[in-house]
Design a protein around this motif. Structure first.
Motif, PDB file in Angstrom:
ATOM      1  N   ALA A 104       0.818  -1.215   0.000  1.00  0.00           N
ATOM      2  CA  ALA A 104       0.000   0.000   0.000  1.00  0.00           C
ATOM      3  C   ALA A 104       0.847   1.258   0.000  1.00  0.00           C
ATOM      4  N   MET A 105       2.075   1.150   0.514  1.00  0.00           N
ATOM      5  CA  MET A 105       2.922   2.338   0.613  1.00  0.00           C
ATOM      6  C   MET A 105       3.443   2.808  -0.749  1.00  0.00           C
ATOM      7  N   GLU A 106       3.127   2.049  -1.799  1.00  0.00           N
ATOM      8  CA  GLU A 106       3.428   2.522  -3.151  1.00  0.00           C
ATOM      9  C   GLU A 106       2.568   3.728  -3.504  1.00  0.00           C
ATOM     10  N   LEU A 107       1.437   3.856  -2.809  1.00  0.00           N
ATOM     11  CA  LEU A 107       0.530   4.973  -3.059  1.00  0.00           C
ATOM     12  C   LEU A 107       0.957   6.165  -2.209  1.00  0.00           C
ATOM     13  N   THR A 108       1.179   7.281  -2.824  1.00  0.00           N
ATOM     14  CA  THR A 108       1.674   8.461  -2.109  1.00  0.00           C
ATOM     15  C   THR A 108       0.630   9.045  -1.161  1.00  0.00           C
ATOM     16  N   THR A 109      -0.642   8.670  -1.355  1.00  0.00           N
ATOM     17  CA  THR A 109      -1.706   9.205  -0.492  1.00  0.00           C
ATOM     18  C   THR A 109      -1.806   8.465   0.838  1.00  0.00           C
ATOM     19  N   ILE A 110      -1.087   7.364   0.978  1.00  0.00           N
ATOM     20  CA  ILE A 110      -1.188   6.554   2.191  1.00  0.00           C
ATOM     21  C   ILE A 110       0.045   6.752   3.070  1.00  0.00           C
ATOM     22  N   GLU A 111      -0.216   6.996   4.350  1.00  0.00           N
ATOM     23  CA  GLU A 111       0.878   7.182   5.303  1.00  0.00           C
ATOM     24  C   GLU A 111       1.035   5.993   6.245  1.00  0.00           C
ATOM     25  N   THR A 112      -0.073   5.292   6.521  1.00  0.00           N
ATOM     26  CA  THR A 112      -0.030   4.164   7.450  1.00  0.00           C
ATOM     27  C   THR A 112      -0.935   3.051   6.951  1.00  0.00           C
ATOM     28  N   VAL A 113      -0.456   1.814   7.088  1.00  0.00           N
ATOM     29  CA  VAL A 113      -1.262   0.656   6.696  1.00  0.00           C
ATOM     30  C   VAL A 113      -1.146  -0.418   7.770  1.00  0.00           C
ATOM     31  N   PHE A 114      -2.247  -1.089   8.034  1.00  0.00           N
ATOM     32  CA  PHE A 114      -2.308  -2.163   9.038  1.00  0.00           C
ATOM     33  C   PHE A 114      -1.739  -1.738  10.402  1.00  0.00           C
ATOM     34  N   PRO A 115      -2.113  -0.589  10.949  1.00  0.00           N
ATOM     35  CA  PRO A 115      -1.513  -0.150  12.221  1.00  0.00           C
ATOM     36  C   PRO A 115      -1.845  -1.040  13.407  1.00  0.00           C
ATOM     37  N   CYS A 116      -2.973  -1.781  13.360  1.00  0.00           N
ATOM     38  CA  CYS A 116      -3.401  -2.603  14.490  1.00  0.00           C
ATOM     39  C   CYS A 116      -3.331  -4.099  14.206  1.00  0.00           C
TER      40      CYS A 116
END
Length: 196
Positions: free
Chosen positions: A76-88
């Motif tokens: 998901a971090m390939e997308l510049t609009t996303i800063e955090t993924v799967f935090p929990c």
């Protein structure tokens, strides 16, 4: 859903805690649309500070099973609009995804990892940044020659390791700082010749 060849956008669901995806033989790629749709829809985690774009903000358990033709799982971090993924996300299980060669590596809260039947390249990418792991169970990981040393160095709270039927595994080096280890089991690794 045997005819489904693409996963829907699910990353925007703010209260989703458990997600299981399986037996979709036509799915060959988990793409970026899995996290966010192309129209720019995104999830915002109200507890994560202002302006942070978070996908799968509440997900705790993710299971991928019998996706027989899945070869790629995009980050998901390939997308510049996303800063955090799967935090929990605390538990990740991958079963019988034999063609999987690539996978994400952003799992900051992962504690339990169970993986059976994938390629070593995907496994090594998944574990490359883990720091909170307490339980690891792996089996039938093709082309895995050694258990990466940084896995044990970076996860000082690791309590349980179970490795079985990894036919290419030659060596395992237990890092001296893994003092929390309570259970360590190995079976069916016929080429294993070095355990230090």
């Amino acid at each position: 859903m045997p005819k489904c060849n693409k996963l829907p956008t699910l990353g925007h669901l703010p209260h989703l805690k458990v997600l299981q995806i399986g037996r979709m033989d036509n799915v060959t790629c988990i793409g970026t649309e899995f996290y966010i749709n192309y129209g720019g829809e995104r999830s915002s985690n109200s507890g994560g500070g202002s302006g942070r774009n978070v996908v799968f903000p509440a997900l705790k358990t993710l299971v991928l099973w019998e996706l027989r033709n899945l070869g790629e799982w995009k980050d998901a971090m390939e997308l510049t609009t996303i800063e955090t993924v799967f935090p929990c996300l605390e538990e990740l299980t991958i079963i019988s995804c034999r063609q999987l060669t690539s996978a994400p590596y952003h799992f900051p809260s992962l504690k339990k990892l169970d993986i059976y039947e994938i390629k070593s390249t995907a496994f090594e990418r998944i574990i490359s940044k883990l720091t909170a792991l307490t339980s690891l169970e792996i089996g039938y990981i093709s082309e895995l020659v050694c258990l990466p040393e940084q896995l044990l160095q970076n996860n000082r709270s690791l309590m349980s390791i179970y490795i079985y039927n990894c036919s290419d595994l030659v060596s395992i080096s237990l890092h001296q700082d893994v003092t929390s280890l309570q259970s360590f089991r190995i079976r069916g690794c016929k080429k294993l010749s070095e355990l230090s």
